[in-house]
Scaffold this active site. Structure first.
Site, PDB file in Angstrom:
ATOM      1  N   CYS A 288       0.816  -1.224   0.000  1.00 40.15           N
ATOM      2  CA  CYS A 288       0.000   0.000   0.000  1.00 40.15           C
ATOM      3  C   CYS A 288       0.844   1.266   0.000  1.00 40.15           C
ATOM      4  O   CYS A 288       0.307   2.369  -0.129  1.00 40.15           O
ATOM      5  CB  CYS A 288      -0.950  -0.014   1.187  1.00 40.15           C
ATOM      6  SG  CYS A 288      -1.935  -1.506   1.229  1.00 40.15           S
TER       7      CYS A 288
ATOM      8  N   HIS B 150      -3.246   6.628   2.524  1.00 41.36           N
ATOM      9  CA  HIS B 150      -3.696   5.344   1.987  1.00 41.36           C
ATOM     10  C   HIS B 150      -5.068   5.036   2.584  1.00 41.36           C
ATOM     11  O   HIS B 150      -5.268   5.128   3.802  1.00 41.36           O
ATOM     12  CB  HIS B 150      -2.683   4.255   2.338  1.00 41.36           C
ATOM     13  CG  HIS B 150      -3.217   2.879   2.146  1.00 41.36           C
ATOM     14  ND1 HIS B 150      -3.827   2.487   0.969  1.00 41.36           N
ATOM     15  CD2 HIS B 150      -3.261   1.803   2.978  1.00 41.36           C
ATOM     16  CE1 HIS B 150      -4.220   1.239   1.096  1.00 41.36           C
ATOM     17  NE2 HIS B 150      -3.894   0.801   2.292  1.00 41.36           N
TER      18      HIS B 150
ATOM     19  N   ASN C 265     -10.194  -0.775   0.587  1.00 47.44           N
ATOM     20  CA  ASN C 265      -8.735  -0.628   0.541  1.00 47.44           C
ATOM     21  C   ASN C 265      -8.249  -1.220  -0.794  1.00 47.44           C
ATOM     22  O   ASN C 265      -8.277  -2.435  -0.979  1.00 47.44           O
ATOM     23  CB  ASN C 265      -8.142  -1.383   1.734  1.00 47.44           C
ATOM     24  CG  ASN C 265      -6.623  -1.391   1.739  1.00 47.44           C
ATOM     25  OD1 ASN C 265      -5.977  -1.099   0.733  1.00 47.44           O
ATOM     26  ND2 ASN C 265      -6.044  -1.743   2.879  1.00 47.44           N
TER      27      ASN C 265
HETATM   28  N1  ACO Z   1     -17.650  -8.778  10.887  1.00 43.22           N
HETATM   29  C1  ACO Z   1     -18.032  -8.949  12.180  1.00 43.22           C
HETATM   30  N2  ACO Z   1     -17.150  -9.167  13.172  1.00 43.22           N
HETATM   31  C2  ACO Z   1     -15.849  -9.210  12.845  1.00 43.22           C
HETATM   32  C3  ACO Z   1     -15.389  -9.042  11.515  1.00 43.22           C
HETATM   33  C4  ACO Z   1     -16.352  -8.828  10.526  1.00 43.22           C
HETATM   34  N3  ACO Z   1     -16.037  -8.635   9.238  1.00 43.22           N
HETATM   35  N4  ACO Z   1     -14.054  -9.120  11.513  1.00 43.22           N
HETATM   36  C5  ACO Z   1     -13.667  -9.329  12.781  1.00 43.22           C
HETATM   37  N5  ACO Z   1     -14.758  -9.388  13.581  1.00 43.22           N
HETATM   38  C6  ACO Z   1     -14.817  -9.597  15.034  1.00 43.22           C
HETATM   39  C7  ACO Z   1     -13.589 -10.276  15.562  1.00 43.22           C
HETATM   40  O1  ACO Z   1     -13.708 -11.678  15.477  1.00 43.22           O
HETATM   41  C8  ACO Z   1     -13.572  -9.778  16.981  1.00 43.22           C
HETATM   42  O2  ACO Z   1     -14.479 -10.541  17.719  1.00 43.22           O
HETATM   43  P1  ACO Z   1     -14.167 -10.942  19.257  1.00 43.22           P
HETATM   44  O3  ACO Z   1     -14.065  -9.630  19.986  1.00 43.22           O
HETATM   45  O4  ACO Z   1     -15.336 -11.782  19.634  1.00 43.22           O
HETATM   46  O5  ACO Z   1     -12.861 -11.680  19.211  1.00 43.22           O
HETATM   47  C9  ACO Z   1     -14.125  -8.359  16.902  1.00 43.22           C
HETATM   48  O6  ACO Z   1     -14.849  -8.322  15.663  1.00 43.22           O
HETATM   49  C10 ACO Z   1     -13.061  -7.313  16.899  1.00 43.22           C
HETATM   50  O7  ACO Z   1     -12.070  -7.656  15.922  1.00 43.22           O
HETATM   51  P2  ACO Z   1     -10.795  -6.788  15.713  1.00 43.22           P
HETATM   52  O8  ACO Z   1      -9.900  -7.439  14.724  1.00 43.22           O
HETATM   53  O9  ACO Z   1     -10.234  -6.463  17.063  1.00 43.22           O
HETATM   54  O10 ACO Z   1     -11.461  -5.472  15.077  1.00 43.22           O
HETATM   55  P3  ACO Z   1     -10.814  -4.088  14.824  1.00 43.22           P
HETATM   56  O11 ACO Z   1     -11.618  -3.042  15.483  1.00 43.22           O
HETATM   57  O12 ACO Z   1      -9.324  -4.076  15.049  1.00 43.22           O
HETATM   58  O13 ACO Z   1     -11.065  -3.899  13.243  1.00 43.22           O
HETATM   59  C11 ACO Z   1      -9.820  -3.994  11.191  1.00 43.22           C
HETATM   60  C12 ACO Z   1     -10.464  -4.790  12.337  1.00 43.22           C
HETATM   61  C13 ACO Z   1     -10.925  -3.247  10.461  1.00 43.22           C
HETATM   62  C14 ACO Z   1      -9.152  -4.975  10.230  1.00 43.22           C
HETATM   63  C15 ACO Z   1      -8.791  -2.986  11.757  1.00 43.22           C
HETATM   64  O14 ACO Z   1      -7.952  -3.649  12.664  1.00 43.22           O
HETATM   65  C16 ACO Z   1      -7.929  -2.353  10.677  1.00 43.22           C
HETATM   66  O15 ACO Z   1      -8.395  -1.561   9.876  1.00 43.22           O
HETATM   67  N6  ACO Z   1      -6.623  -2.635  10.678  1.00 43.22           N
HETATM   68  C17 ACO Z   1      -5.681  -2.002   9.759  1.00 43.22           C
HETATM   69  C18 ACO Z   1      -5.696  -2.593   8.395  1.00 43.22           C
HETATM   70  C19 ACO Z   1      -4.783  -1.776   7.501  1.00 43.22           C
HETATM   71  O16 ACO Z   1      -4.618  -0.599   7.698  1.00 43.22           O
HETATM   72  N7  ACO Z   1      -4.158  -2.355   6.515  1.00 43.22           N
HETATM   73  C20 ACO Z   1      -3.270  -1.434   5.747  1.00 43.22           C
HETATM   74  C21 ACO Z   1      -2.489  -1.931   4.811  1.00 43.22           C
HETATM   75  S1  ACO Z   1      -3.185  -3.118   3.716  1.00 43.22           S
HETATM   76  C22 ACO Z   1      -1.846  -3.602   2.736  1.00 43.22           C
HETATM   77  O17 ACO Z   1      -0.719  -3.201   2.910  1.00 43.22           O
HETATM   78  C23 ACO Z   1      -2.106  -4.594   1.665  1.00 43.22           C
END
Ligand code: ACO
Length: 338
Positions: free
Chosen positions: A118, A263, A293
């Protein structure tokens, strides 16, 4: 920085392309256990575009984005000296830039791929700028394109809701030093955390050849794996540091910038970074609600949209930061000169 350059460099024109197939959050909730509410609240994404047509590839997206940029610049493809294709999802591991060169008829251009996930478009702009500012080339096409839908595990709800496919292009052109529009940059890599976000190649246990002491193993690439929480923490802590370092080197204050173009990974990341820099949220450029993304394409896709909407004005200062797998992250500061 200006005194050390032979030539100025500026972005002359941009273009972008997305596939027709639109997958919204409701559609995804039919595939994995998720909901429109969860995805919107945690990411800001409402829908994304997926390259569903098996006869189309990343080259189709990259070439239509490039043609839009060339047409806006009224430039003949044969005038391009260099093509840099930033992608992590080429359709040929030897590189896809040469196919793009052939498809758009940029017959005189050197072409190579650049892999930095990214951050790829930021690194592409910075690389192109070096070739221009040192006087080697005059017209460079930088394309960020990714089709990560090819590498998604569609049963993994933590990643399949995030990504979309797209391409974005920018033509960087030489100009007098006084008109230089690519003001400065700051880049970083931390390979010790590469396991946090990866499309790993793994060898199988079975040997494909065993002859005397010669053992050969082969394998295949896996799907995207990501520790979302750790990548989130990395982005909101490191991106502001990169931006501040870059602005300081240019004697620009955060309040002097007109646009913050990050990004497009997650709406919460965009606002957290802006907050840390005390940048008003109305300066954030964001379109991830429509595309998700799109990896290396996300910055040029959002830039092209903001330009088409005539948001960005002559001499506006735009801070652009990419971050992602590698881990890689970095900033380039632009003064809009068209
Ligand atoms: N729908 C419903 N629930 C979900 C989903 C979903 N799609 N995905 C995860 N959950 C659940 C999890 O299982 C977890 O449940 P639990 O509490 O019972 O264990 C809960 O939701 C919280 O999950 P987290 O992973 O802690 O959620 P978070 O708030 O961190 O959001 C996310 C996840 C959106 C992926 C976030 O962490 C994020 O945006 N991270 C950064 C990603 C990024 O910036 N990537 C950049 C580069 S990409 C590249 O280089 C190719």
């Amino acid at each position: 920085m200006i005194s050390s350059i032979l030539q100025g460099a500026k972005i002359l024109a941009t273009g972008s392309s997305v596939p027709d197939l639109c997958l919204n959050n409701e559609d995804l909730s039919q595939i994995v256990e998720t909901s429109d509410d969860w995805i919107i609240n945690r990411t800001g994404i409402k829908e994304r575009r997926i390259l569903g047509d098996r006869h189309k590839s990343i080259i189709d997206l990259a070439s239509s984005a490039s043609i839009e940029a060339l047409e806006k610049a009224s430039m003949n493809p044969a005038d391009i000296d260099l093509i840099i294709l930033a992608t992590s999802s080429p359709n040929d591991l030897f590189g896809s830039a040469s196919q793009l060169q052939a498809k758009i008829g940029a017959t005189k251009a050197v072409a190579f791929d650049l892999t930095a996930a990214c951050s790829g478009f930021v690194l592409g702009i910075v690389t192109a700028t070096q070739f221009i500012q040192n006087g080697s080339y005059n017209n460079i096409l930088v394309v960020g394109a990714d089709v990560l839908s090819n590498w998604i595990d569609w049963s993994d709800r933590s990643t399949c809701i995030l990504f979309g496919d797209a391409a974005g292009a920018a033509i960087i052109q030489s100009c007098p030093k006084e008109d230089n529009g690519i003001l400065g940059f700051q880049l970083n890599t931390d390979g010790s955390k590469s396991f946090q976000l990866s499309i790993p190649y793994e060898k199988n246990n079975e040997k494909v050849m065993q002859k005397q002491s010669l053992n050969i193993f082969q394998g295949q690439f896996k799907n995207i794996i990501m520790n979302g929480k750790e990548v989130y923490k990395f982005a909101v802590s490191q991106v502001p540091v990169s931006i501040l370092q870059c602005l300081k080197s240019l004697n620009i204050l955060p309040e002097d910038i007109h646009w913050l173009l990050l990004h497009q990974a997650n709406e919460r990341i965009l606002h957290a970074v802006a907050n840390r820099l005390s940048i008003n949220s109305n300066k954030i450029i964001s379109n991830l609600n429509k595309y998700g993304n799109t990896s290396a394409a996300s910055i040029p896709l959002a830039l092209n949209e903001a330009l088409n909407e005539k948001k960005i004005k002559h001499n506006d200062i735009i801070v652009i930061s990419g971050f992602g797998a590698g881990l890689t992250w970095g900033t380039v500061v632009i003064k809009w000169k068209c």
